[in-house]
Design a protein around this motif. Structure first.
Motif, PDB file in Angstrom:
ATOM      1  N   PHE A   2       0.821  -1.209   0.000  1.00 22.17           N
ATOM      2  CA  PHE A   2       0.000   0.000   0.000  1.00 22.17           C
ATOM      3  C   PHE A   2       0.857   1.262   0.000  1.00 22.17           C
ATOM      4  O   PHE A   2       0.671   2.161  -0.822  1.00 22.17           O
ATOM      5  N   ALA A   3       1.786   1.357   0.939  1.00 25.22           N
ATOM      6  CA  ALA A   3       2.589   2.577   1.065  1.00 25.22           C
ATOM      7  C   ALA A   3       3.418   2.828  -0.187  1.00 25.22           C
ATOM      8  O   ALA A   3       3.560   3.982  -0.623  1.00 25.22           O
ATOM      9  N   ASP A   4       3.959   1.771  -0.794  1.00 19.70           N
ATOM     10  CA  ASP A   4       4.795   1.947  -1.980  1.00 19.70           C
ATOM     11  C   ASP A   4       3.993   2.394  -3.195  1.00 19.70           C
ATOM     12  O   ASP A   4       4.561   2.831  -4.198  1.00 19.70           O
ATOM     13  N   TYR A   5       2.680   2.272  -3.139  1.00 20.36           N
ATOM     14  CA  TYR A   5       1.802   2.821  -4.171  1.00 20.36           C
ATOM     15  C   TYR A   5       1.187   4.152  -3.746  1.00 20.36           C
ATOM     16  O   TYR A   5       0.297   4.673  -4.418  1.00 20.36           O
ATOM     17  N   GLY A   6       1.615   4.672  -2.591  1.00 17.37           N
ATOM     18  CA  GLY A   6       1.061   5.928  -2.119  1.00 17.37           C
ATOM     19  C   GLY A   6      -0.336   5.796  -1.560  1.00 17.37           C
ATOM     20  O   GLY A   6      -1.095   6.765  -1.519  1.00 17.37           O
ATOM     21  N   LEU A   7      -0.696   4.594  -1.105  1.00 12.33           N
ATOM     22  CA  LEU A   7      -2.041   4.338  -0.602  1.00 12.33           C
ATOM     23  C   LEU A   7      -2.012   4.118   0.904  1.00 12.33           C
ATOM     24  O   LEU A   7      -0.991   3.755   1.479  1.00 12.33           O
ATOM     25  N   THR A   8      -3.146   4.327   1.516  1.00 13.98           N
ATOM     26  CA  THR A   8      -3.309   4.049   2.944  1.00 13.98           C
ATOM     27  C   THR A   8      -3.857   2.642   3.110  1.00 13.98           C
ATOM     28  O   THR A   8      -4.810   2.252   2.434  1.00 13.98           O
ATOM     29  N   ARG A   9      -3.258   1.885   4.000  1.00 11.63           N
ATOM     30  CA  ARG A   9      -3.733   0.514   4.238  1.00 11.63           C
ATOM     31  C   ARG A   9      -5.156   0.558   4.751  1.00 11.63           C
ATOM     32  O   ARG A   9      -5.459   1.225   5.734  1.00 11.63           O
ATOM     33  N   PRO A  10      -6.104  -0.123   4.071  1.00 14.26           N
ATOM     34  CA  PRO A  10      -7.505  -0.064   4.496  1.00 14.26           C
ATOM     35  C   PRO A  10      -7.726  -0.770   5.823  1.00 14.26           C
ATOM     36  O   PRO A  10      -7.112  -1.803   6.106  1.00 14.26           O
ATOM     37  N   VAL A  11      -8.589  -0.210   6.629  1.00 13.04           N
ATOM     38  CA  VAL A  11      -8.937  -0.798   7.919  1.00 13.04           C
ATOM     39  C   VAL A  11     -10.454  -0.790   8.061  1.00 13.04           C
ATOM     40  O   VAL A  11     -11.162  -0.083   7.347  1.00 13.04           O
ATOM     41  N   GLY A  12     -10.936  -1.614   8.987  1.00 11.43           N
ATOM     42  CA  GLY A  12     -12.362  -1.613   9.288  1.00 11.43           C
ATOM     43  C   GLY A  12     -13.219  -2.380   8.313  1.00 11.43           C
ATOM     44  O   GLY A  12     -14.443  -2.232   8.321  1.00 11.43           O
ATOM     45  N   ILE A  13     -12.609  -3.206   7.446  1.00 12.91           N
ATOM     46  CA  ILE A  13     -13.379  -4.011   6.499  1.00 12.91           C
ATOM     47  C   ILE A  13     -13.609  -5.380   7.116  1.00 12.91           C
ATOM     48  O   ILE A  13     -12.649  -6.112   7.409  1.00 12.91           O
ATOM     49  N   ARG A  14     -14.862  -5.726   7.329  1.00 18.93           N
ATOM     50  CA  ARG A  14     -15.188  -6.978   8.000  1.00 18.93           C
ATOM     51  C   ARG A  14     -14.610  -8.178   7.243  1.00 18.93           C
ATOM     52  O   ARG A  14     -14.790  -8.316   6.031  1.00 18.93           O
ATOM     53  N   GLY A  15     -13.914  -9.026   7.969  1.00 18.96           N
ATOM     54  CA  GLY A  15     -13.379 -10.246   7.384  1.00 18.96           C
ATOM     55  C   GLY A  15     -12.074 -10.070   6.633  1.00 18.96           C
ATOM     56  O   GLY A  15     -11.554 -11.023   6.060  1.00 18.96           O
ATOM     57  N   LEU A  16     -11.531  -8.849   6.613  1.00 19.59           N
ATOM     58  CA  LEU A  16     -10.319  -8.595   5.850  1.00 19.59           C
ATOM     59  C   LEU A  16      -9.290  -7.894   6.724  1.00 19.59           C
ATOM     60  O   LEU A  16      -9.578  -6.857   7.325  1.00 19.59           O
ATOM     61  N   LEU A  17      -8.082  -8.458   6.776  1.00 19.49           N
ATOM     62  CA  LEU A  17      -6.985  -7.836   7.517  1.00 19.49           C
ATOM     63  C   LEU A  17      -5.830  -7.598   6.544  1.00 19.49           C
ATOM     64  O   LEU A  17      -5.037  -8.501   6.278  1.00 19.49           O
ATOM     65  N   PRO A  18      -5.718  -6.413   5.971  1.00 20.53           N
ATOM     66  CA  PRO A  18      -4.611  -6.124   5.056  1.00 20.53           C
ATOM     67  C   PRO A  18      -3.286  -6.051   5.814  1.00 20.53           C
ATOM     68  O   PRO A  18      -3.213  -5.524   6.925  1.00 20.53           O
TER      69      PRO A  18
END
Length: 339
Positions: A2-18
């Motif tokens: 995520f960071a290397d693409y300039g993105l924020t790691r998503p949080v709070g998505i049920r069932g998903l832990l990035p």
């Protein structure tokens, strides 16, 4: 990464832990490989299934417990070496040989999933096939719907290299700008690699192509809606010949015509269902003529897009394929190879 693409790691998505990992770019790959190795060592035992897509990640499994690891084969790995811009020419044949050996080694150690029936010939055993598909919109925006600024768009979606048509798309963008005074534009959505990065960056600066760079999938796919056409101007490379480019299916799923070079698999689909046009390799003038024809006759573009949407809904909808994918992983989780 995520960071290397300039993105924020998503949080709070049920069932998903990035989980954050480094990105492998060019010849700077060891850092990412070591991080993947550490991740697998520390966390794989806590998961029912580890699914690998990138064949380079197979190296991270050496000496590790792979009883729950699955390699999801999405390309002809050895043939792909020929289009890796970061690999010197002198190393490509030895690398292709090594990758064929790596494939055999992986097959002997872990279950495989294949994204194309054509891949079966590369392996000794039988492995389940889960084709590349996408979510098909029920009611897509009609093709050739102008944007709020009145422009029409020909869109390319995916990673860009010279072999995937970087030069052709920039030449096409320049010709369209000159002929239509910028009313018909080429939009490129995806990261560029090798020489293609400078080619696209220059075209973007000059205003001949709108290059959006990397865009997350949930934002990138809606950028197809209402486009005049989707572009797939791939060259005649061994890595491309046995496969269906996912982008072609995504274009059809969004109800827009596809323009493809005559690679065997997309050619058969588009010609059988009249869901787009097939153009000669490197023939920018032929692509230009077709886009101008659809711009002048948007009703024909919409009818072509509708035919493609029907076949995508019938044969390439993830909703139909997902149960097969889940069932194969369920068998791995239960300790059995998928059959």
């Amino acid at each position: 990464p995520f960071a290397d693409y300039g993105l924020t790691r998503p949080v709070g998505i049920r069932g998903l832990l990035p989980v954050e990992v480094p990105r492998a770019t060019g010849r700077d790959r060891l850092r990412a490989l070591r991080a993947a190795r550490t991740l697998l060592t520390e966390q794989s035992s806590a998961h029912d299934v580890v699914l690998l897509h990138d064949p380079e990640l197979l190296l991270a499994t050496a000496g590790a417990d792979v009883s729950r690891t699955v390699w999801d084969v999405h390309e002809d790995t050895a043939a792909a070496v020929a289009v890796r811009p970061w690999l010197p020419n002198t190393l490509r044949k030895p690398a292709a040989w090594a990758l064929r050996r790596l494939e055999r080694w992986a097959e002997s150690r872990m279950p495989l999933l294949l994204a194309d029936h054509e891949y079966s010939a590369r392996f000794r055993g039988a492995h389940p096939v889960v084709p590349n598909t996408t979510r098909v919109l029920e009611q897509p925006v009609p093709a050739a719907t102008p944007g709020p600024d009145g422009t029409q768009r020909a869109v390319y979606l995916g990673s860009v290299t010279m072999e995937r048509g970087a030069v052709e798309m920039t030449e096409l963008g320049a010709r369209l700008r000159d002929i239509t005074a910028g009313r018909v534009q080429v939009h490129v959505v995806g990261p560029a690699h090798g020489q293609a990065e400078e080619v696209l960056a220059r075209a973007h600066r000059e205003g001949t192509v709108r290059w959006h760079g990397f865009v997350p999938s949930d934002q990138a796919l809606p950028m197809l809606d209402g486009a005049l056409a989707g572009l797939s101007l791939l060259h005649d490379e061994a890595n491309f010949r046995p496969s269906m480019p996912t982008k072609v299916i995504e274009y059809l799923a969004h109800g827009i015509p596809a323009v493809s070079t005559p690679l065997p698999v997309p050619r058969a689909l588009l010609e059988e269902h009249r869901a787009g046009v097939v153009v000669p390799f490197g023939d920018v003038e032929r692509v230009l003529a077709q886009l101008l024809a659809w711009d002048a006759d948007p009703a024909t573009a919409r009818e072509t897009g509708q035919r493609g949407h029907r076949v995508a809904a019938a044969e390439y909808d993830w909703a139909h394929v997902a149960p097969r994918f889940v069932a194969a992983l369920d068998e791995v989780a239960a300790g059995a190879r998928p059959v």
